[in-house]
Design a protein around this motif. Sequence first.
Motif, PDB file in Angstrom:
ATOM      1  N   ALA A  34      42.947  54.189  30.911  1.00 32.53           N
ATOM      2  CA  ALA A  34      43.583  53.982  29.783  1.00 32.53           C
ATOM      3  C   ALA A  34      44.167  52.664  29.530  1.00 32.53           C
ATOM      4  O   ALA A  34      44.127  51.870  28.532  1.00 32.53           O
ATOM      5  N   GLU A  35      44.676  52.024  30.757  1.00 34.29           N
ATOM      6  CA  GLU A  35      45.085  50.718  30.553  1.00 34.29           C
ATOM      7  C   GLU A  35      44.086  49.517  30.457  1.00 34.29           C
ATOM      8  O   GLU A  35      44.697  48.713  29.800  1.00 34.29           O
ATOM      9  N   LYS A  36      42.860  50.156  30.888  1.00 31.78           N
ATOM     10  CA  LYS A  36      41.715  48.904  30.542  1.00 31.78           C
ATOM     11  C   LYS A  36      41.477  49.132  28.978  1.00 31.78           C
ATOM     12  O   LYS A  36      40.670  48.169  28.481  1.00 31.78           O
ATOM     13  N   TRP A 130      45.285  44.902  39.214  1.00 25.07           N
ATOM     14  CA  TRP A 130      45.117  44.646  37.571  1.00 25.07           C
ATOM     15  C   TRP A 130      46.206  43.548  37.367  1.00 25.07           C
ATOM     16  O   TRP A 130      47.321  44.019  37.552  1.00 25.07           O
ATOM     17  N   LYS A 131      46.085  42.650  36.454  1.00 23.29           N
ATOM     18  CA  LYS A 131      47.003  41.346  36.316  1.00 23.29           C
ATOM     19  C   LYS A 131      48.332  42.157  35.504  1.00 23.29           C
ATOM     20  O   LYS A 131      49.310  41.946  35.327  1.00 23.29           O
ATOM     21  N   VAL A 147      48.920  35.532  46.349  1.00 23.03           N
ATOM     22  CA  VAL A 147      47.658  35.433  45.662  1.00 23.03           C
ATOM     23  C   VAL A 147      46.641  34.716  46.449  1.00 23.03           C
ATOM     24  O   VAL A 147      47.141  33.798  46.989  1.00 23.03           O
ATOM     25  N   ALA A 148      45.323  35.323  46.460  1.00 23.74           N
ATOM     26  CA  ALA A 148      44.390  34.564  47.038  1.00 23.74           C
ATOM     27  C   ALA A 148      43.352  34.306  46.447  1.00 23.74           C
ATOM     28  O   ALA A 148      43.068  34.722  45.066  1.00 23.74           O
ATOM     29  N   GLU A 149      42.366  33.440  46.755  1.00 27.55           N
ATOM     30  CA  GLU A 149      41.051  33.243  45.904  1.00 27.55           C
ATOM     31  C   GLU A 149      40.294  34.573  45.648  1.00 27.55           C
ATOM     32  O   GLU A 149      40.240  35.595  46.593  1.00 27.55           O
ATOM     33  N   SER A 150      39.991  34.675  44.514  1.00 29.64           N
ATOM     34  CA  SER A 150      39.236  36.057  44.200  1.00 29.64           C
ATOM     35  C   SER A 150      37.936  36.297  45.139  1.00 29.64           C
ATOM     36  O   SER A 150      37.081  35.466  45.172  1.00 29.64           O
ATOM     37  N   GLY A 156      40.606  39.941  35.172  1.00 30.06           N
ATOM     38  CA  GLY A 156      41.771  40.791  34.916  1.00 30.06           C
ATOM     39  C   GLY A 156      42.472  41.386  36.385  1.00 30.06           C
ATOM     40  O   GLY A 156      43.335  41.722  36.280  1.00 30.06           O
ATOM     41  N   LEU A 157      41.576  40.809  37.315  1.00 28.57           N
ATOM     42  CA  LEU A 157      41.940  41.286  38.649  1.00 28.57           C
ATOM     43  C   LEU A 157      42.738  40.121  39.447  1.00 28.57           C
ATOM     44  O   LEU A 157      42.185  38.989  39.316  1.00 28.57           O
ATOM     45  N   VAL A 158      43.873  40.404  39.921  1.00 28.76           N
ATOM     46  CA  VAL A 158      44.595  39.507  40.862  1.00 28.76           C
ATOM     47  C   VAL A 158      44.205  39.750  42.243  1.00 28.76           C
ATOM     48  O   VAL A 158      44.429  41.066  42.786  1.00 28.76           O
ATOM     49  N   CYS A 159      43.494  39.182  43.062  1.00 35.57           N
ATOM     50  CA  CYS A 159      43.294  39.283  44.427  1.00 35.57           C
ATOM     51  C   CYS A 159      44.453  38.582  45.394  1.00 35.57           C
ATOM     52  O   CYS A 159      45.125  37.495  45.052  1.00 35.57           O
ATOM     53  N   MET A 160      45.097  39.581  46.233  1.00 33.25           N
ATOM     54  CA  MET A 160      46.278  39.260  47.032  1.00 33.25           C
ATOM     55  C   MET A 160      45.822  39.392  48.727  1.00 33.25           C
ATOM     56  O   MET A 160      45.053  40.393  49.040  1.00 33.25           O
ATOM     57  N   GLU A 161      46.665  38.789  49.464  1.00 30.74           N
ATOM     58  CA  GLU A 161      46.329  38.713  51.139  1.00 30.74           C
ATOM     59  C   GLU A 161      47.613  38.780  51.634  1.00 30.74           C
ATOM     60  O   GLU A 161      48.621  38.271  50.878  1.00 30.74           O
ATOM     61  N   ARG A 162      47.878  39.385  52.829  1.00 27.64           N
ATOM     62  CA  ARG A 162      48.978  39.460  53.427  1.00 27.64           C
ATOM     63  C   ARG A 162      48.763  39.445  55.071  1.00 27.64           C
ATOM     64  O   ARG A 162      47.690  40.217  55.478  1.00 27.64           O
TER      65      ARG A 162
END
Length: 164
Positions: A34-36, A130-131, A147-150, A156-162
């Motif tokens: 639905a959000e998409k 999703w952003k 935020v990390a390199e995709s 529309g995607l945000v890639c993240m790392e920890r």
Amino acid sequence: MSDAPTTLLRWPAEGPSDESLSALLAAYHLRTQAEKGVPVGSPENLPARYRAEVEAPRTAFAGDTVLVATSGGTAAGCVVLSAPAGARSEVRRLWTEPAFRGRGIASALIRASFALSAAAGADTVRLSVWKWRTGAIGLYERLGFTVAESWDERDGLVCMERAL
């Protein structure tokens, strides 16, 4: 809704029924569609790869760790944690039922994912979000993700790392 304590269970060994997990996954995927901007109305109309998770989670997540949060015996949230690939684990399908939000369930699921990842030898946990899910992004940032390199080509995607 009572403020019953939240319990994290490793599914399927400790967790609630397959149907409870399927219901959480269906809610997650229906909301995402639905959000998409492509609502599908029911799990039967989900794209095949997402429908497969809902219909057969034991098969879809056979190599993963699945945690289900319960509150008062009701499935309230879930997260899927991939087995480490190299030194990285990946968090997927983080979902808290709307009636249970604001109780720290998502944070507890993510923190448990950190502990399980470290125990399995990972030194990093990653995820994509999703952003437009700004509340989730804020939560991830509070838990130390950046935020990390995709690694995912979907727009529309945000890639993240920890780091652990």
